[in-house]
Design a protein around this motif. Structure first.
Motif, short mmCIF file in Angstrom:
data_model
loop_
_atom_site.label_atom_id
_atom_site.label_comp_id
_atom_site.label_asym_id
_atom_site.label_seq_id
_atom_site.Cartn_x
_atom_site.Cartn_y
_atom_site.Cartn_z
N GLY A 238 0.81 -1.22 0.00
CA GLY A 238 0.00 0.00 0.00
C GLY A 238 0.84 1.26 0.00
O GLY A 238 2.03 1.25 -0.34
N LEU A 239 0.22 2.35 0.42
CA LEU A 239 0.82 3.68 0.32
C LEU A 239 1.98 3.85 1.30
O LEU A 239 1.87 3.47 2.47
CB LEU A 239 -0.27 4.73 0.61
CG LEU A 239 0.07 6.20 0.37
CD1 LEU A 239 -1.19 6.96 -0.05
CD2 LEU A 239 0.66 6.85 1.61
N ARG A 240 3.07 4.44 0.80
CA ARG A 240 4.22 4.69 1.66
C ARG A 240 4.49 6.17 1.88
O ARG A 240 4.94 6.56 2.95
CB ARG A 240 5.47 4.04 1.05
CG ARG A 240 5.46 2.54 1.10
CD ARG A 240 6.73 1.94 0.51
NE ARG A 240 6.76 0.50 0.65
CZ ARG A 240 7.65 -0.29 0.07
NH1 ARG A 240 8.60 0.25 -0.71
NH2 ARG A 240 7.60 -1.59 0.25
N ALA A 241 4.27 7.01 0.87
CA ALA A 241 4.58 8.44 1.05
C ALA A 241 3.83 9.27 0.02
O ALA A 241 3.54 8.81 -1.09
CB ALA A 241 6.09 8.68 0.91
N ILE A 242 3.52 10.50 0.41
CA ILE A 242 2.84 11.46 -0.47
C ILE A 242 3.87 12.49 -0.92
O ILE A 242 4.57 13.08 -0.09
CB ILE A 242 1.67 12.13 0.28
CG1 ILE A 242 0.67 11.06 0.72
CG2 ILE A 242 0.99 13.18 -0.60
CD1 ILE A 242 -0.29 11.55 1.78
N LEU A 243 3.94 12.70 -2.22
CA LEU A 243 4.98 13.56 -2.81
C LEU A 243 4.35 14.80 -3.45
O LEU A 243 3.14 15.00 -3.42
CB LEU A 243 5.75 12.78 -3.88
CG LEU A 243 6.33 11.42 -3.48
CD1 LEU A 243 6.96 10.75 -4.71
CD2 LEU A 243 7.36 11.58 -2.37
N ASP A 244 5.23 15.62 -4.04
CA ASP A 244 4.87 16.73 -4.95
C ASP A 244 3.86 17.70 -4.33
O ASP A 244 2.71 17.79 -4.74
CB ASP A 244 4.31 16.16 -6.26
CG ASP A 244 5.40 15.51 -7.09
OD1 ASP A 244 6.58 15.66 -6.73
OD2 ASP A 244 5.07 14.83 -8.07
N TRP A 245 4.36 18.48 -3.40
CA TRP A 245 3.54 19.45 -2.67
C TRP A 245 3.68 20.85 -3.25
O TRP A 245 3.38 21.84 -2.58
CB TRP A 245 3.94 19.45 -1.19
CG TRP A 245 3.61 18.18 -0.48
CD1 TRP A 245 4.22 16.96 -0.63
CD2 TRP A 245 2.60 17.99 0.52
NE1 TRP A 245 3.64 16.03 0.21
CE2 TRP A 245 2.65 16.64 0.93
CE3 TRP A 245 1.66 18.84 1.11
CZ2 TRP A 245 1.80 16.11 1.91
CZ3 TRP A 245 0.82 18.31 2.09
CH2 TRP A 245 0.89 16.97 2.47
N GLU A 246 4.15 20.98 -4.46
CA GLU A 246 4.46 22.32 -4.98
C GLU A 246 3.21 23.17 -5.23
O GLU A 246 3.30 24.38 -5.37
CB GLU A 246 5.27 22.21 -6.27
CG GLU A 246 4.54 21.53 -7.41
CD GLU A 246 5.48 21.18 -8.55
OE1 GLU A 246 6.40 20.38 -8.32
OE2 GLU A 246 5.31 21.73 -9.63
N LEU A 247 2.02 22.56 -5.33
CA LEU A 247 0.79 23.33 -5.55
C LEU A 247 0.00 23.52 -4.25
O LEU A 247 -1.18 23.88 -4.29
CB LEU A 247 -0.08 22.63 -6.60
CG LEU A 247 0.54 22.47 -7.99
CD1 LEU A 247 -0.43 21.77 -8.93
CD2 LEU A 247 0.95 23.82 -8.56
N VAL A 248 0.65 23.29 -3.12
CA VAL A 248 -0.06 23.39 -1.84
C VAL A 248 -0.57 24.81 -1.62
O VAL A 248 0.06 25.80 -2.01
CB VAL A 248 0.90 22.97 -0.70
CG1 VAL A 248 2.04 23.95 -0.54
CG2 VAL A 248 0.14 22.78 0.60
N HIS A 249 -1.76 24.91 -1.03
CA HIS A 249 -2.35 26.22 -0.72
C HIS A 249 -3.43 26.03 0.35
O HIS A 249 -3.64 24.92 0.84
CB HIS A 249 -2.92 26.88 -1.98
CG HIS A 249 -3.97 26.07 -2.67
ND1 HIS A 249 -3.68 25.01 -3.50
CD2 HIS A 249 -5.33 26.14 -2.63
CE1 HIS A 249 -4.80 24.48 -3.96
NE2 HIS A 249 -5.83 25.16 -3.44
#
Length: 353
Positions: A238-249
């Motif tokens: 299953g899921l290990r990590a969440i990536l790519d936060w460059e569009l965070v707001h």
């Protein structure tokens, strides 16, 4: 900058951050990874000798702005701080180590984070038998992790600097207007479907309270901004990590759920939630973990908005190529995919989606 120069500069930077002599840090195995249309992603191992004979080796990912794109998609310092806050909040993210906004070091701002082993390519995740158990687990894990992201305290120092939607305004209307403005500034040819979609979305934008079923309190939360299969690291369990936060707001939390269900992120699979589950499966996990209720009509709005926003992403990427800032065939080809977002928006306009 040659790879050898990059290794030397990176090692020197880390030695300075750790107050160690330059000879105590070695950067090895530096190589650029495929993918990442908007950011450069490098794999590197750092060997750090903090005491004679005691060498610590860190397997890391370096994320940096490509030359000509500094500042596009937020800045790396913001991404670094949000990852740090997410880790403290129990979100599955890579550990971050160092960030640098001095472009003289590696040519553009960058940060270093833990390299999490696993698969990120949707084509493999959605089709290969070895990921069958992961596909079963992902709808629940994606809903639960998203609830943790939306529960992060926006007043903590690492998040306090993020811009908020104007007080009293619907985050949905603010986002539609922001994307529409970006499209008008960047398109090089008429897109009547996108003009129609803008009107359709503005007529249906949820006013506060917008982030829950009728009667639920309004919520404005951290929004990942690019939460989907393809931006998560997955192992066979299953899921290990969440990536790519460059569009965070900061905005309406249902934006993330809608984006996860946007057709483009199903990668040809029939299931609407990232190609791995139904909307109901992800929403049920999200509601259990967040203690809130999801308004499915508002979710439908945000799913349509996902294709509108995706059109801007495609147009933006192609303009980077057309303007000569980055000579990438991948960026050039993304411009052609704007029609896919327009086709999906037409389905919403016809009531067929």
């Amino acid at each position: 900058m040659t790879p050898d120069e990059m290794r030397e500069r990176l090692a020197s930077f880390v030695a300075g951050e750790e107050r160690l002599p330059a000879s105590a840090v070695r950067a090895e195995g530096l190589r650029r990874l495929a993918g990442g249309a908007s950011r450069e992603i490098w794999s590197v191992d750092l060997a750090i000798e903090r005491a004679p004979g005691r060498v610590e080796t860190l397997a890391l990912i370096l994320r940096k702005d490509p030359p000509g794109r500094v500042g596009d998609g937020g800045d790396r310092g913001t991404e670094f701080r949000v990852l740090r806050a997410a880790a403290r909040g129990g979100v599955a993210v890579p550990r971050v180590y160092w960030a640098c906004d001095d472009a003289s070091v590696l040519g553009s701002p960058f940060f270093l984070m833990e390299r999490v082993e696993g698969e990120t390519l949707p084509r493999r995740l959605l089709r290969e038998e070895r990921y069958a158990a992961a596909r079963q687990a992902l709808p629940g894990e994606l809903g639960t992790q998203l609830a943790r992201i939306h529960a992060l305290d926006l007043e903590q120092p690492d998040l306090a600097g993020l811009a908020r939607p104007p007080a009293g305004r619907s985050p949905a209307r603010v986002e539609v207007e922001r994307v529409a403005l970006g499209l008008r500034e960047l398109v090089v040819e008429p897109h009547p479907v996108l003009d129609l979609a803008e009107r359709w979305l503005l007529e249906r934008a949820p006013d506060p309270p917008s982030a829950g079923a009728p009667g639920s309190p309004p919520r404005v939360t951290l929004v990942h901004g690019d939460y989907r299969v393809g931006n998560v690291v997955v192992g066979e369990a299953g899921l290990r990590a969440i990536l790519d936060w460059e569009l965070v707001h900061v905005g309406d939390p249902l934006e993330d759920l809608g984006w996860l269900c946007t057709r483009a992120w199903r990668f040809g699979a029939p299931l609407p939630a990232g190609g791995v589950g139904t909307r109901e499966q992800v929403v049920a996990a999200y509601e259990r973990a967040s203690g809130t209720r999801v308004d499915f009509e508002a979710l439908r709005f945000w799913e349509a908005f996902g294709s509108f926003k995706l059109a801007l992403v495609f147009v933006m990427q192609s303009r980077v190529y057309l303007d000569g800032r980055v000579r990438s065939v991948e960026l050039a080809s993304l411009g052609r995919r704007t029609v896919e977002a327009e086709d999906e928006l037409l389905r919403f306009l016809r009531g067929a989606a």
